[in-house]
Write an enzyme that holds these catalytic residues in place. Sequence first.
Site, PDB file in Angstrom:
ATOM      1  CG  LEU A  18      23.786   1.109  -6.225  1.00  0.00           C
ATOM      2  CD1 LEU A  18      25.413   0.920  -6.496  1.00  0.00           C
ATOM      3  CD2 LEU A  18      23.256   0.035  -5.222  1.00  0.00           C
ATOM      4  N   GLY A  68      35.894   3.814 -14.975  1.00  0.00           N
ATOM      5  CA  GLY A  68      36.116   2.350 -15.361  1.00  0.00           C
ATOM      6  C   GLY A  68      36.030   2.411 -16.926  1.00  0.00           C
ATOM      7  CG  HIS A  95      12.849  43.794  -0.575  1.00  0.00           C
ATOM      8  ND1 HIS A  95      12.552  43.149   0.566  1.00  0.00           N
ATOM      9  CD2 HIS A  95      13.260  45.116  -0.084  1.00  0.00           C
ATOM     10  CE1 HIS A  95      12.831  44.040   1.754  1.00  0.00           C
ATOM     11  NE2 HIS A  95      13.158  45.188   1.183  1.00  0.00           N
TER      12      HIS A  95
END
Length: 393
Positions: free
Chosen positions: A6, A135, A308
């Site tokens: 995905l 989850g 620099h």
Amino acid sequence: MKAVVLAAGEGTRIRPLSASVPKPMLPVADRPLAAHTVDAAVDAGADEIILVIGYEAETVEEHFGSEYRGVPVSYAIQEEQAGTAHAVNAAGEHLEGPFAVLNGDNLYDQAAIDRLFTECPAVCAIEVEEPRNYGVLSTNDGVVTDIVEKPADPPTNLANAGAYAFPAEATEWLDVPASERGEHEITDVVAKVIDQFTVTPVTLERWMDVGRPWELLEANEWKARRTRGARRGRRERRGPPGGQRGRRSGCDGQARRPDRGPALIRSGATVGPNAYVRGATLIEEGATVGNAVEVKNSVISRDASVSHLSYVGDSVLGRDVNFGAGTTVANLRHDDGDVKFTVKGDRVSTNRRKFGVVVGDGAKTGINTSLTPGLKLDTDATTTPGEVVERDR
């Protein structure tokens, strides 16, 4: 087994870095983030990669082409970002037989992905301290018995890590209704598989969901060390070596070795004399680090320039950024607290004691600009010479 990766999302939490580059294509060590996931699938034995793409899709297609490391690559377009099940469903016409699904913005340890491909049906999981943000899986005797999305009272500390091996039947279950968040959740598909099959939990030793800018730094800290060993002997260097070999690899012969590495300087990058590159720094192709510049534990993206006498620490610079001479990044708060950063309008802790700035593509600083910790410069932002910048712009 085919592997669906995905990679359609924009990555709003990682802005401004995703303003023109999809989050899965942001640099992590020697390749884009999604390429680490695709490599994991290929190494585990995937016989085809199906990339689900959407935002800035051509960037993904240009990198992977029609074949990657000898494995065929197909593409599916997710027109609307409407959840993970919606994304996998977009790839439905390419699926036949068992298939794996991995998130293109996640990093996984290889051993777990190898096992995932042999244990179908299976789901990767990892123990976390705060499971309410994920989850959460319940298991019994080595079998997954339930999955619940971001519960207020988690039954376990075993978080879903977003990598799955589905049986062929799951292709018929991808069209799930929208959740309360308005998204079509892959966990609803997993729940149906749990009801009808014996699902194996595959525990990860290490896993990372790269969603916010400081997590991109952490991803580079992880993968740069692995890249150092895997790619030893190639022309890309882990920090600028001295002598003629350094000049051939795009590093000036007087550039100093990193003290604690592993810095990775890509082919075509230029590091000036007396520069000091250290920590898990990535300097991408076409980037320029000037004379007497110090870069520590940062990402300097393609075609960016640090002029620099500048200092860049614990920061991420986007493409075509130009730091004027003497630009200094502060990466530590005076109170020694964790640095905060703005994500989608909210100021949140990075949980990092040292964190510098995040700079969008094309931004420019005037000479002798000072940038404070946790600062965000948006795409094409500018500063004036000698300015002290304390607020996002």
